[in-house]
Design a protein around this motif. Structure first.
Motif, PDB file in Angstrom:
ATOM      1  N   CYS A  90       0.759  -1.227   0.155  1.00 53.09           N
ATOM      2  CA  CYS A  90       0.212   0.002  -0.061  1.00 53.09           C
ATOM      3  C   CYS A  90       0.883   1.211  -0.106  1.00 53.09           C
ATOM      4  CB  CYS A  90      -0.963  -0.059   1.283  1.00 53.09           C
ATOM      5  SG  CYS A  90      -1.695   1.358   1.538  1.00 53.09           S
ATOM      6  N   VAL A  92       0.399   4.008   0.959  1.00 52.21           N
ATOM      7  CA  VAL A  92       0.056   5.195   2.129  1.00 52.21           C
ATOM      8  C   VAL A  92       0.767   4.202   3.603  1.00 52.21           C
ATOM      9  CG1 VAL A  92      -1.638   6.136   3.464  1.00 52.21           C
ATOM     10  CG2 VAL A  92      -1.767   5.999   0.949  1.00 52.21           C
ATOM     11  N   THR A  93       0.116   3.031   3.962  1.00 47.85           N
ATOM     12  CA  THR A  93       0.489   2.441   5.114  1.00 47.85           C
ATOM     13  C   THR A  93       1.431   1.381   4.787  1.00 47.85           C
ATOM     14  OG1 THR A  93      -1.033   0.488   4.525  1.00 47.85           O
ATOM     15  CG2 THR A  93      -2.070   2.516   5.690  1.00 47.85           C
ATOM     16  N   LEU A 113      -5.047   0.484  -3.009  1.00 47.30           N
ATOM     17  CA  LEU A 113      -4.931   0.909  -1.605  1.00 47.30           C
ATOM     18  C   LEU A 113      -5.459  -0.036  -0.448  1.00 47.30           C
ATOM     19  CD1 LEU A 113      -5.932   4.860  -2.057  1.00 47.30           C
ATOM     20  CD2 LEU A 113      -3.662   3.772  -2.082  1.00 47.30           C
ATOM     21  N   ALA A 117      -5.947   2.428   4.839  1.00 49.60           N
ATOM     22  CA  ALA A 117      -5.651   3.675   4.682  1.00 49.60           C
ATOM     23  C   ALA A 117      -6.658   4.515   4.331  1.00 49.60           C
ATOM     24  CB  ALA A 117      -4.459   3.620   3.462  1.00 49.60           C
ATOM     25  N   LEU A 127      -6.003   8.870  -2.439  1.00 49.88           N
ATOM     26  CA  LEU A 127      -4.890   9.269  -1.792  1.00 49.88           C
ATOM     27  C   LEU A 127      -3.501   9.560  -2.414  1.00 49.88           C
ATOM     28  CD1 LEU A 127      -5.679   7.402   1.329  1.00 49.88           C
ATOM     29  CD2 LEU A 127      -6.337   9.781   0.844  1.00 49.88           C
ATOM     30  N   VAL A 128      -3.433   9.056  -3.576  1.00 50.89           N
ATOM     31  CA  VAL A 128      -2.176   8.904  -4.774  1.00 50.89           C
ATOM     32  C   VAL A 128      -2.339  10.104  -5.937  1.00 50.89           C
ATOM     33  CG1 VAL A 128      -0.761   7.492  -6.141  1.00 50.89           C
ATOM     34  CG2 VAL A 128      -1.890   6.422  -4.201  1.00 50.89           C
TER      35      VAL A 128
END
Length: 245
Positions: A90, A92-93, A113, A117, A127-128
């Protein structure tokens, strides 16, 4: 000693790991470009396209009918993952893409994702890439039976709406073409009617058929009374009018 040998049970952890690291069709390691179908199964795009072209899809994947049923996805690679079995995570996480954590693919942009997240960072955009998405755009990857059933129902609804739209468009097209065909037919009938009308009969004139050296007026008098006169002709002879002898 005569008991049948029990078949070896597949390791559930190995099966789970294989679903997230290998193509669901070819069994080859998952690599870019990768796609996911409408039920959340992972594929190498090349293997799936080749199977579609040669019509070699198994019955379990009969819901895939064409390229529109493939959603391109972007998997975030792990650093220094060349020699590792799990090569994605992922963005984010940092959770590994190995099935231990739930992952979602966003249909609009294709980024993958972790569910954690998206829960921790509540946002209506990716979020990307920050592209906006709706709740319906979230697609569970290798989800539970309940999640797959929800995805299947959504797929059937989308196909039903698309078919209804196509049928309506086709009906409108046929209606327009019927009017066009009728107009063309009416025009053809009118044209044929004009062509079929009898031409006005040409009046016969004896003078037009006179011999080359003959007087046209004299020749015409043989067939008609071309010279008007005040004399009345007798019953027995038209050449001896009353009063001439």
């Amino acid at each position: 000693m005569y008991l049948a040998k029990k078949p070896d049970k597949a390791d559930p952890n190995e099966a789970r790991l294989s679903r997230f690291t290998c193509c669901a069709l070819s069994g080859a390691p998952l690599a870019a470009p990768a796609v996911v179908d409408r039920l959340g199964n992972l594929f190498n795009k090349e293997a799936l396209v080749e199977a579609l072209i040669h019509k070699r899809l198994p019955k379990a994947l009969s819901h895939i009918r064409g390229l529109k049923d493939m959603i391109p996805i972007h998997l975030h690679p792990k650093p220094n993952a060349a020699d590792q079995e799990v090569r994605f995570q992922c963005p984010v996480t940092g959770f590994e893409f190995n099935g231990k954590s739930q992952f979602l693919a966003l249909r609009g942009c294709g980024h993958v994702l972790s569910v954690k997240a998206l829960k921790e960072v509540k946002s209506s955009s990716c979020l990307v890439c920050h592209k906006e998405f709706d709740e319906a755009d979230k697609m569970p990857i290798n989800g539970t039976e309940e999640e797959v059933e929800v995805l299947r129902q959504r797929m059937e609804e989308e196909r039903g709406k698309l078919k209804e739209k196509k049928d309506k468009k086709l009906a409108n097209g046929l209606s327009g073409s019927k009017h066009a065909v009728a107009a063309v037919a009416d025009a053809e009938k009118l044209e044929n009617g004009k062509k079929g009308e009898a031409a006005p009969a040409k009046r016969f004139k004896a003078a037009d058929h006179a011999p080359a050296h003959a007087n046209k007026k004299v020749y015409a008098s043989i067939f008609t009374s071309s010279n008007k006169s005040d004399f009345r002709e007798t019953y027995s002879c038209r050449s001896l009018p009353l009063g001439r002898n």
